[in-house]
Design an enzyme around this catalytic site. Structure first.
Site, PDB file in Angstrom:
ATOM      1  N   LEU A   1     -12.807   6.129 -38.742  1.00  0.00           N
ATOM      2  CA  LEU A   1     -12.445   5.124 -39.791  1.00  0.00           C
ATOM      3  C   LEU A   1     -12.937   3.693 -39.037  1.00  0.00           C
ATOM      4  O   LEU A   1     -12.846   2.642 -39.458  1.00  0.00           O
ATOM      5  CB  LEU A   1     -10.990   4.870 -39.803  1.00  0.00           C
ATOM      6  CG  LEU A   1     -10.320   6.089 -40.825  1.00  0.00           C
ATOM      7  CD1 LEU A   1      -8.970   5.921 -40.559  1.00  0.00           C
ATOM      8  CD2 LEU A   1     -11.349   6.324 -42.096  1.00  0.00           C
ATOM      9  N   CYS A   2     -13.844   3.921 -38.285  1.00  0.00           N
ATOM     10  CA  CYS A   2     -14.676   2.726 -37.456  1.00  0.00           C
ATOM     11  C   CYS A   2     -15.969   2.435 -38.326  1.00  0.00           C
ATOM     12  O   CYS A   2     -16.734   3.410 -38.781  1.00  0.00           O
ATOM     13  CB  CYS A   2     -15.139   3.187 -35.990  1.00  0.00           C
ATOM     14  SG  CYS A   2     -13.970   2.669 -34.790  1.00  0.00           S
ATOM     15  N   HIS A   3     -16.321   1.532 -38.268  1.00  0.00           N
ATOM     16  CA  HIS A   3     -17.518   0.681 -39.122  1.00  0.00           C
ATOM     17  C   HIS A   3     -18.677   0.964 -38.266  1.00  0.00           C
ATOM     18  O   HIS A   3     -18.655   0.559 -37.074  1.00  0.00           O
ATOM     19  CB  HIS A   3     -17.255  -0.662 -39.660  1.00  0.00           C
ATOM     20  CG  HIS A   3     -16.139  -1.065 -40.541  1.00  0.00           C
ATOM     21  ND1 HIS A   3     -14.887  -1.102 -40.209  1.00  0.00           N
ATOM     22  CD2 HIS A   3     -16.218  -0.827 -41.733  1.00  0.00           C
ATOM     23  CE1 HIS A   3     -14.048  -1.151 -41.251  1.00  0.00           C
ATOM     24  NE2 HIS A   3     -14.980  -1.122 -42.301  1.00  0.00           N
TER      25      HIS A   3
ATOM     26  N   MET B   1     -13.183  -0.493 -29.983  1.00  0.00           N
ATOM     27  CA  MET B   1     -13.214   1.072 -29.911  1.00  0.00           C
ATOM     28  C   MET B   1     -14.496   1.620 -29.182  1.00  0.00           C
ATOM     29  O   MET B   1     -14.598   2.401 -28.571  1.00  0.00           O
ATOM     30  CB  MET B   1     -13.194   1.556 -31.335  1.00  0.00           C
ATOM     31  CG  MET B   1     -11.807   1.376 -31.867  1.00  0.00           C
ATOM     32  SD  MET B   1     -10.250   1.456 -30.945  1.00  0.00           S
ATOM     33  CE  MET B   1     -10.408   3.050 -30.532  1.00  0.00           C
ATOM     34  N   GLU B   2     -15.539   0.768 -29.468  1.00  0.00           N
ATOM     35  CA  GLU B   2     -16.954   1.158 -28.749  1.00  0.00           C
ATOM     36  C   GLU B   2     -16.654   1.037 -27.339  1.00  0.00           C
ATOM     37  O   GLU B   2     -17.300   1.884 -26.701  1.00  0.00           O
ATOM     38  CB  GLU B   2     -17.927   0.192 -29.231  1.00  0.00           C
ATOM     39  CG  GLU B   2     -18.569   0.251 -30.734  1.00  0.00           C
ATOM     40  CD  GLU B   2     -17.619   0.107 -31.774  1.00  0.00           C
ATOM     41  OE1 GLU B   2     -16.810  -0.651 -31.475  1.00  0.00           O
ATOM     42  OE2 GLU B   2     -17.785   0.539 -32.990  1.00  0.00           O
TER      43      GLU B   2
ATOM     44  N   ASP C   1     -16.833  16.054 -15.554  1.00  0.00           N
ATOM     45  CA  ASP C   1     -17.698  17.235 -15.577  1.00  0.00           C
ATOM     46  C   ASP C   1     -18.562  17.484 -14.588  1.00  0.00           C
ATOM     47  O   ASP C   1     -18.682  18.652 -14.316  1.00  0.00           O
ATOM     48  CB  ASP C   1     -18.833  17.061 -17.249  1.00  0.00           C
ATOM     49  CG  ASP C   1     -19.694  18.357 -17.223  1.00  0.00           C
ATOM     50  OD1 ASP C   1     -19.112  19.276 -17.164  1.00  0.00           O
ATOM     51  OD2 ASP C   1     -20.701  17.940 -17.404  1.00  0.00           O
TER      52      ASP C   1
END
Lengths: 145, 145, 145, 145, 145, 145
Positions: D61-63, D97-98, D112
């Protein structure tokens, strides 16, 4: 890929649909959200939104656009579900393909989640078309579905 | 996502179709390969093949599969084009969704390339269904189209 | 990228977790599935599954693996939600990173959907770790969480 | 996906962090840039930047936003590394969010690359949170870490 | 896309190269790892490895393959850098395109990171070719570079 | 990733090229559009356009840009084909890397489709360079090819 550098940015929206025909008990499963793979309508909504944002990767000659809104709705009938997709942007070109792609990918997601519950010849994706488009030089509205 | 670890790898293939309805002169453009955006059938073939290989990214609950072959064919009618997709793999689960996705994305690519040449209400994507599936526990063949 | 050509394919699974701390009313929203952006737990499940399948694109030195199963679960506490991810494959290398990535991306999706409902300092993603790994040369199990 | 068509474009930035706990000799490997898989900090920087640009594909739901800058920094402690991500855009919605996604993917990349050098229970990703956000209607700054 | 279902899986490897011509001081920057955008050789290595894993998305008629190893090396000359890519798999078809794609994308990454430090006509990517291929029905080795 | 927030949006275009050397009969196949894998020039055009739109995913430090136009052209010589790519945007930074990436990926697509028809040492990708760049603070034009 056509040049859109001369086209001014404007608000644009598009609504598209398609339909999945499926047996009654499959439609019931959509309503209750309980296919073996999970809640199909909510999964299809997400698949459709994600597809809208990636349309320019999927359709080679589509321009990338800053999607401002993408939303899916589902209307459950007796032996079919109508998938409605709406997409909005402010950009130099329209979002018809984004809306159509969102609807089709949502329908394919429903298909994928229902197929363990019926025979392949009971599922069909049909009636894929643009319902409405605003912004840009041409406006279009289909009044009947 | 369902567990397929217990399913043995086997040869699997699937064929799917969908149809794009379009005005006669658009079909003619497909035949001559000359839409304003380029050769639509050859572009749609590539879009379909690429989509087949990315199906597991587009449909959330599909498994990634090593696609061994994906091919598209187009049958031009008077006011419609039938898109046929065939996909093959050797894997633990079938390639129905890959074939269906390839057909739909190819049809959407045709739509995108024809839309400058007609009105939106003249284009419709319909008749999306599985035609044949071999391998795995259930086999399926639809004899009539 | 390390060479795994000499490693035999074997069944491998991994379970990982992380936690999102959030205010009580946000946890309540998760339980009722009603954030302003939709049902957050079901959306996060899909985001986690999709992320598991794309781990090798996100983590540069991870090998592509045929993911046979990926699943997410959510345990709602009073002011936190525990995200549990489980991934399985038959392949030459393990799926720890796939499980960890699935858990983190699911938690970030919850964060994204809860952030309109609280202040940023009320949200925190923590306790990201591997819980269990089977297959390959080393086995690992964390008994306490 | 929420509609952001009414929101004016403005300069927006966000800073986020997370932490990877790891044994001292692993931290030393980060400092010297010599894990078996290569230079982990430099690889994690790239993974974080790439993730910032793909956030809208990962979080449903991120643009999509035109990322103007994304940068990662790493603070090495005795038994932990703090990952700091900063992202900037000029757009209709924020880049929290980015920044959070960039930090988490960078931390997962470090995980990792360190996991061949220690036991799984020695690695943990924690303290994932927003540190600062500017632009848009609400501003936020966390003064203490 | 050609059918590879009848081809048995076998170990396959390929080595490819290309060259970037650049001014001496740019080569020096590569050696010291200090372009304005960061350490170019280490970034190019990551870009090349990621590209090898995504070759089937970039080249429409390439088959997806489980990449078992991908590695890049760089040989710095006076006014050029030779990019060497090596890729390995166990699969039904070869990895030449993966190795060539890895080398080209690594070279383009170097170009991108050096271009703030010189004029465009001082940079050229050349000598892109396969050096060696083993496995499958035909083997090939180019002894001279 | 460098900050471009202070750079104003302006119209920018770039043209780049590379060359594929191949035997005469391969060039003839390009002309007739009949390799075993299909029409190579039309496939390469699509691969190049798609690559232009994904440059920021492939080159880690490139900014995402709204590609307004991307087009490929092919000049067939006796034993070589020149690939010309042109890309346009309105954005804060240039599209040189997009044009170069489009040209290289188109050339690699041609290579992939010609390789069943000749020996590996008969194919070489060379002369990859920027031809022209307009917009932004520096303009550049290479008059001779």
């Amino acid at each position: 890929m056509k040049d859109v550098s001369n086209k001014p940015d404007s608000f644009r929206s598009a609504r598209a649909q398609c339909r999945l025909r499926a047996p009654q008990d499959c439609i019931e499963r959509l309503r209750r959200g309980d296919t073996d793979k999970g809640d199909a309508l909510k999964t299809a909504r997400i698949a459709g939104i994600l597809a809208a944002k990636r349309t320019d990767e999927l359709l080679p000659l589509c321009h990338p656009l800053p999607i401002h809104r993408a939303e899916l709705e589902f209307e459950l009938g007796e032996e079919q579900v109508t998938v409605l997709a709406e997409v909005q942007t402010i950009g130099p070109t329209g979002v018809e393909m984004e809306a159509l792609t969102a609807a089709q990918m949502a329908a394919l997601t429903l298909y994928d989640m229902l197929k363990p519950h019926c025979r392949p010849d009971q599922l069909e994706i049909t009636d894929g078309r643009l319902l409405e488009k605003t912004g840009g030089k041409s406006q279009f509205r289909r009044y009947l579905r």
